[in-house]
Motif scaffolding. Sequence first.
Motif, PDB file in Angstrom:
ATOM      1  N   HIS A 157       4.305   8.686  11.506  1.00 38.85           N
ATOM      2  CA  HIS A 157       3.978   8.903  10.108  1.00 38.85           C
ATOM      3  C   HIS A 157       2.481   9.171   9.935  1.00 38.85           C
ATOM      4  N   LEU A 158       2.165  10.022   8.966  1.00 37.52           N
ATOM      5  CA  LEU A 158       0.771  10.348   8.682  1.00 37.52           C
ATOM      6  C   LEU A 158       0.293   9.583   7.458  1.00 37.52           C
ATOM      7  N   SER A 159      -0.894   9.018   7.561  1.00 38.90           N
ATOM      8  CA  SER A 159      -1.478   8.282   6.438  1.00 38.90           C
ATOM      9  C   SER A 159      -2.909   8.770   6.220  1.00 38.90           C
ATOM     10  N   VAL A 160      -3.257   8.994   4.964  1.00 39.06           N
ATOM     11  CA  VAL A 160      -4.593   9.478   4.599  1.00 39.06           C
ATOM     12  C   VAL A 160      -5.318   8.370   3.844  1.00 39.06           C
ATOM     13  N   GLN A 210       0.831  -1.205   0.000  1.00 39.11           N
ATOM     14  CA  GLN A 210       0.000   0.000   0.000  1.00 39.11           C
ATOM     15  C   GLN A 210       0.869   1.260   0.000  1.00 39.11           C
ATOM     16  N   TRP A 211       1.898   1.287   0.848  1.00 34.49           N
ATOM     17  CA  TRP A 211       2.791   2.446   0.911  1.00 34.49           C
ATOM     18  C   TRP A 211       3.543   2.621  -0.408  1.00 34.49           C
ATOM     19  N   ASP A 212       4.113   1.548  -0.910  1.00 35.24           N
ATOM     20  CA  ASP A 212       4.960   1.633  -2.100  1.00 35.24           C
ATOM     21  C   ASP A 212       4.172   1.967  -3.354  1.00 35.24           C
ATOM     22  N   ALA A 213       2.859   1.736  -3.331  1.00 36.87           N
ATOM     23  CA  ALA A 213       2.036   2.106  -4.486  1.00 36.87           C
ATOM     24  C   ALA A 213       2.042   3.612  -4.716  1.00 36.87           C
ATOM     25  N   LEU A 214       2.393   4.380  -3.683  1.00 29.44           N
ATOM     26  CA  LEU A 214       2.427   5.849  -3.794  1.00 29.44           C
ATOM     27  C   LEU A 214       3.826   6.375  -4.099  1.00 29.44           C
ATOM     28  N   VAL A 215       4.831   5.495  -4.125  1.00 26.29           N
ATOM     29  CA  VAL A 215       6.222   5.915  -4.228  1.00 26.29           C
ATOM     30  C   VAL A 215       6.732   5.767  -5.657  1.00 26.29           C
ATOM     31  N   SER A 216       7.413   6.801  -6.145  1.00 24.72           N
ATOM     32  CA  SER A 216       8.009   6.769  -7.478  1.00 24.72           C
ATOM     33  C   SER A 216       9.112   5.719  -7.553  1.00 24.72           C
ATOM     34  N   ASN A 217       9.285   5.128  -8.726  1.00 23.52           N
ATOM     35  CA  ASN A 217      10.349   4.142  -8.931  1.00 23.52           C
ATOM     36  C   ASN A 217      11.737   4.773  -8.857  1.00 23.52           C
ATOM     37  N   LEU A 242       3.327  11.983  -0.315  1.00 23.59           N
ATOM     38  CA  LEU A 242       2.883  10.927  -1.217  1.00 23.59           C
ATOM     39  C   LEU A 242       1.368  11.044  -1.417  1.00 23.59           C
ATOM     40  N   ILE A 243       0.960  11.188  -2.672  1.00 21.17           N
ATOM     41  CA  ILE A 243      -0.456  11.381  -2.984  1.00 21.17           C
ATOM     42  C   ILE A 243      -0.825  10.505  -4.173  1.00 21.17           C
ATOM     43  N   ALA A 244      -1.878   9.735  -4.026  1.00 22.29           N
ATOM     44  CA  ALA A 244      -2.344   8.874  -5.116  1.00 22.29           C
ATOM     45  C   ALA A 244      -2.845   9.722  -6.275  1.00 22.29           C
ATOM     46  N   GLU A 245      -2.641   9.238  -7.490  1.00 14.48           N
ATOM     47  CA  GLU A 245      -3.092   9.977  -8.668  1.00 14.48           C
ATOM     48  C   GLU A 245      -4.605  10.148  -8.676  1.00 14.48           C
ATOM     49  N   SER A 246      -5.307   9.228  -8.062  1.00 18.13           N
ATOM     50  CA  SER A 246      -6.778   9.280  -8.054  1.00 18.13           C
ATOM     51  C   SER A 246      -7.332  10.271  -7.040  1.00 18.13           C
ATOM     52  N   ALA A 247      -6.478  10.770  -6.138  1.00 21.60           N
ATOM     53  CA  ALA A 247      -6.952  11.635  -5.055  1.00 21.60           C
ATOM     54  C   ALA A 247      -6.805  13.101  -5.422  1.00 21.60           C
TER      55      ALA A 247
END
Length: 382
Positions: free
Chosen positions: A57-60, A21-28, A118-123
């Motif tokens: 750490h903060l998570s949204v 879940q965390w790494d899905a928001l992280v650039s390669n 870190l922000i999801a593209e869908s958000a």
Amino acid sequence: MLSRSLSCIMLPAIDAVAANQWDALVSNDQPFLRHAFLLALESSGSVSSATGWEPCHLSVWQDDCLVGALPMYRKHHSYGEYVFDWGWADALERAGGHYYPKALSAIPFTPVPGTRTLIAESADADDVRGVLAAAWQAHCEEHRLSSWHLLFAQDGEVDAWQRQFPELIAREGVQFQWRDRAFGNFDGFLASLTSKRRKMIKRERRLVAEQGFTLSCLEGDMITQEAMAHFYRCYTITYHERGRPPYLNSAFFEHLRHTMRDALVLVQALLHGQPVAAALYFRGENTLYGRYWGSEVVADCLHFEACYYQGIEYCLENKLCLFDPGTQGEHKLVRGFAPQRVRSLHYLEHPGLAAGVAQFCQEEGLHIRAYREAAKEALPFK
């Protein structure tokens, strides 16, 4: 108005959230924001309440989906940050206040510019930043923290935060980075330089060879436990020479060897077939990051070879366009590393301190920009 469907959860440790879940928001291209890197810091004890870094750490979240995150720590000192605020702390203490603890959003001991929020593209990015800001402000108030600091953030990220929260104070700095200009290979890079600097680099590399050193580059499974242990001995020497203990322990590096071997590049300098010095790099999709170095021997130009020229060669051979060799060092300039602006953001609860810091950062920024422009004129390219 903030979306009511977003909620913020504070994580007391990075393993409170799933790695995928965390790494899905992280650039390669950002190895230091990967879950495995932050976990190695915490699980090794290099980052902990005992070392003055308390993870918070903060998570949204939007329902069960992680759509935003911000690494954050309660800090009880300013060591290991590389954006120096000791003077600010002293000013507040002399005025009868308390600067520590403070809140810090950064990668511990890693002054590498890049994405921090870190922000999801869908958000909706503004909504996510709004939720995060409300969370760190509430945390500062609850725990009586003097301030919040966002270090080495990308330009677009700094601008977006300031547009939404104008009270945030921006501070500038300078680092030196190498970029591929379609050089092709190391000879092509040398050909782009002035005769004076081309001869200097050739002389330095020749001197390393004449002292009997050979260089070896290890990646992935080639980095054995023995190789990493030798690197760590060299790494500790660098700190002991400065009269202080190393920030990171051997367990941290051994953890990375198992969990991030795809991102590790270890350069060894060998004398009579035995390793005597080492430099550990990290690689992203497009960038090579030079991070740690140490040597058991004193040798002319060995640091330049292991930490700069080997990195440039690696980038050219592996089609990486950017090489970030670490902080400081005008000596990088004459070797083709150009000055780059780095930026941080600062929120200070005390209005008097905030006003003083804002003025200081404005005046400091004028000098930084002038220095950066002057440094560009000293680059060795034709």
